[in-house]
Design a protein around this motif. Structure first.
Motif, PDB file in Angstrom:
ATOM      1  N   SER A  20       6.866   0.274   2.939  1.00  0.00           N
ATOM      2  CA  SER A  20       5.427   0.321   2.628  1.00  0.00           C
ATOM      3  C   SER A  20       4.722  -0.865   3.273  1.00  0.00           C
ATOM      4  CB  SER A  20       5.209   0.260   1.115  1.00  0.00           C
ATOM      5  OG  SER A  20       5.926   1.290   0.475  1.00  0.00           O
ATOM      6  N   ARG A  21       3.485  -0.637   3.658  1.00  0.00           N
ATOM      7  CA  ARG A  21       2.701  -1.664   4.352  1.00  0.00           C
ATOM      8  C   ARG A  21       2.322  -2.787   3.393  1.00  0.00           C
ATOM      9  NH1 ARG A  21      -0.062  -4.990   7.258  1.00  0.00           N
ATOM     10  NH2 ARG A  21      -1.574  -4.315   8.800  1.00  0.00           N
ATOM     11  N   LYS A  28       1.369  -5.868  11.575  1.00  0.00           N
ATOM     12  CA  LYS A  28       1.902  -4.618  11.011  1.00  0.00           C
ATOM     13  C   LYS A  28       3.249  -4.858  10.334  1.00  0.00           C
ATOM     14  CE  LYS A  28       0.822  -1.825  14.804  1.00  0.00           C
ATOM     15  NZ  LYS A  28       0.987  -0.604  15.563  1.00  0.00           N
ATOM     16  N   TYR A  76       5.787  -4.211   7.156  1.00  0.00           N
ATOM     17  CA  TYR A  76       6.160  -3.282   6.082  1.00  0.00           C
ATOM     18  C   TYR A  76       7.378  -3.851   5.361  1.00  0.00           C
ATOM     19  CZ  TYR A  76       3.142   0.339   8.141  1.00  0.00           C
ATOM     20  OH  TYR A  76       2.074   1.053   8.612  1.00  0.00           O
ATOM     21  N   THR A 102      12.563   4.075   3.256  1.00  0.00           N
ATOM     22  CA  THR A 102      11.105   4.117   3.138  1.00  0.00           C
ATOM     23  C   THR A 102      10.570   2.694   3.048  1.00  0.00           C
ATOM     24  OG1 THR A 102      11.198   6.235   1.987  1.00  0.00           O
ATOM     25  CG2 THR A 102       9.160   4.975   1.756  1.00  0.00           C
ATOM     26  N   MET A 107       6.007  -2.071  14.588  1.00  0.00           N
ATOM     27  CA  MET A 107       6.077  -2.216  13.146  1.00  0.00           C
ATOM     28  C   MET A 107       7.210  -3.194  12.825  1.00  0.00           C
ATOM     29  SD  MET A 107       7.528   0.407  10.303  1.00  0.00           S
ATOM     30  CE  MET A 107       6.703   1.824  10.936  1.00  0.00           C
ATOM     31  N   ASP A 145       0.857  -1.179   0.000  1.00  0.00           N
ATOM     32  CA  ASP A 145       0.000   0.000   0.000  1.00  0.00           C
ATOM     33  C   ASP A 145       0.897   1.234   0.000  1.00  0.00           C
ATOM     34  OD1 ASP A 145      -1.748   2.030   0.406  1.00  0.00           O
ATOM     35  OD2 ASP A 145      -2.553   1.298   2.312  1.00  0.00           O
ATOM     36  N   THR A 186      -0.150  -5.434   2.158  1.00  0.00           N
ATOM     37  CA  THR A 186      -1.615  -5.400   2.268  1.00  0.00           C
ATOM     38  C   THR A 186      -2.209  -6.737   2.709  1.00  0.00           C
ATOM     39  OG1 THR A 186      -1.801  -5.910  -0.083  1.00  0.00           O
ATOM     40  CG2 THR A 186      -1.883  -3.598   0.534  1.00  0.00           C
ATOM     41  N   GLU A 212       0.135   4.179  -0.188  1.00  0.00           N
ATOM     42  CA  GLU A 212      -0.447   5.278   0.591  1.00  0.00           C
ATOM     43  C   GLU A 212      -0.099   5.151   2.071  1.00  0.00           C
ATOM     44  OE1 GLU A 212      -2.493   7.779  -0.894  1.00  0.00           O
ATOM     45  OE2 GLU A 212      -1.608   6.854  -2.664  1.00  0.00           O
ATOM     46  N   ASN A 213       0.393   3.986   2.441  1.00  0.00           N
ATOM     47  CA  ASN A 213       0.707   3.710   3.847  1.00  0.00           C
ATOM     48  C   ASN A 213       2.197   3.404   3.969  1.00  0.00           C
ATOM     49  OD1 ASN A 213       0.847   2.862   6.498  1.00  0.00           O
ATOM     50  ND2 ASN A 213      -0.904   1.492   6.382  1.00  0.00           N
ATOM     51  N   GLN A 214       2.985   4.466   4.059  1.00  0.00           N
ATOM     52  CA  GLN A 214       4.443   4.329   4.114  1.00  0.00           C
ATOM     53  C   GLN A 214       4.991   4.942   5.397  1.00  0.00           C
ATOM     54  OE1 GLN A 214       5.751   6.163   0.384  1.00  0.00           O
ATOM     55  NE2 GLN A 214       5.982   4.122  -0.510  1.00  0.00           N
ATOM     56  N   ASN A 215       6.149   4.448   5.782  1.00  0.00           N
ATOM     57  CA  ASN A 215       6.859   5.008   6.928  1.00  0.00           C
ATOM     58  C   ASN A 215       8.331   5.119   6.577  1.00  0.00           C
ATOM     59  OD1 ASN A 215       5.419   5.492   9.599  1.00  0.00           O
ATOM     60  ND2 ASN A 215       4.476   3.590   8.911  1.00  0.00           N
TER      61      ASN A 215
END
Length: 203
Positions: free
Chosen positions: A22-23, A30, A32, A20, A68, A5, A25, A7-10
């Motif tokens: 990303s999650r 949790k 990434y 960076t 995470m 996803d 899906t 749109e769902n980054q950390n």
């Protein structure tokens, strides 16, 4: 399938570099992944199941508080660790090669219960649980001094627990090679974590 996803980054920090992630899906936990890491659907599924099993072993009822998990490439891990937990970031790093379960006994050979697929993940989640207790009591790691205070207090407590369990420099190798090495350096939190892994996994 392994899908992310975007749109769902950390951003996580590893060895001074920002990475960076990303999650994923299709995981319940949790998890990434960085764009450099590559895993197969079966590995994704197995990791997700193992995390759930470990949380159940540790009797974590509220799974929303879990850290995470960031899967990184071997290069991004930047050292020999197959996994590690950073209490300040509350991120559990996993090297992608840890998910190659054929290589697991070799990657874990210095650890307690090396043949058990839960060994490394359980070890890191025990570290997380220790840090979580500190966060609950003290409100988190807000300065470098907080971490020093935390680790010094934790090592002192773990030394007492090892003493009470009859673990000393003469028999610590019975836990694992890693437990023995860390004991010599006074890293009693690592040794006691290995001791707990052995207890949980029934060896």
């Amino acid at each position: 399938p392994v899908t992310v996803d975007l749109e769902n980054q950390n951003i996580v920090k590893r060895s001074g570099k920002n990475i960076t992630v990303s999650r994923l899906t299709n995981t319940q936990n949790k998890v990434y992944i960085s764009s450099e890491a590559k895993i197969k659907p079966k590995q994704q599924q197995e990791l997700d199941r193992n995390i759930t099993s470990v949380l159940d072993m540790l009797k974590v009822k509220d799974k929303s508080i879990q850290p995470m998990v960031a899967i990184l490439s071997d290069y991004e891990m930047a050292n020999n660790a197959v996994a590690s937990y950073n209490p300040i970031q509350n991120v559990l790093y996993v090297r992608q090669s840890l998910l190659d379960y054929n290589k697991l006994p070799i990657l874990q050979e210095q650890l307690a219960c090396a043949d058990d697929k839960h060994s490394t993940i359980l070890h890191e989640y025990i570290h997380w649980l220790d840090a979580e207790k500190y966060r609950t009591k003290n409100g988190g790691f807000n300065s470098p001094d907080d971490y020093s205070k935390y680790i010094n207090e934790l090592r002192a407590k773990c030394k007492v627990k090892l003493d009470n369990a009859g673990i000393d420099e003469y028999n610590v190798l019975g836990i694992s090679e890693y437990a023995s090495d860390e004991y010599k350096y006074g890293k009693y939190d690592e040794t006691y974590t290995e001791y707990r892994v052995k207890k949980f996994l029934g060896e």
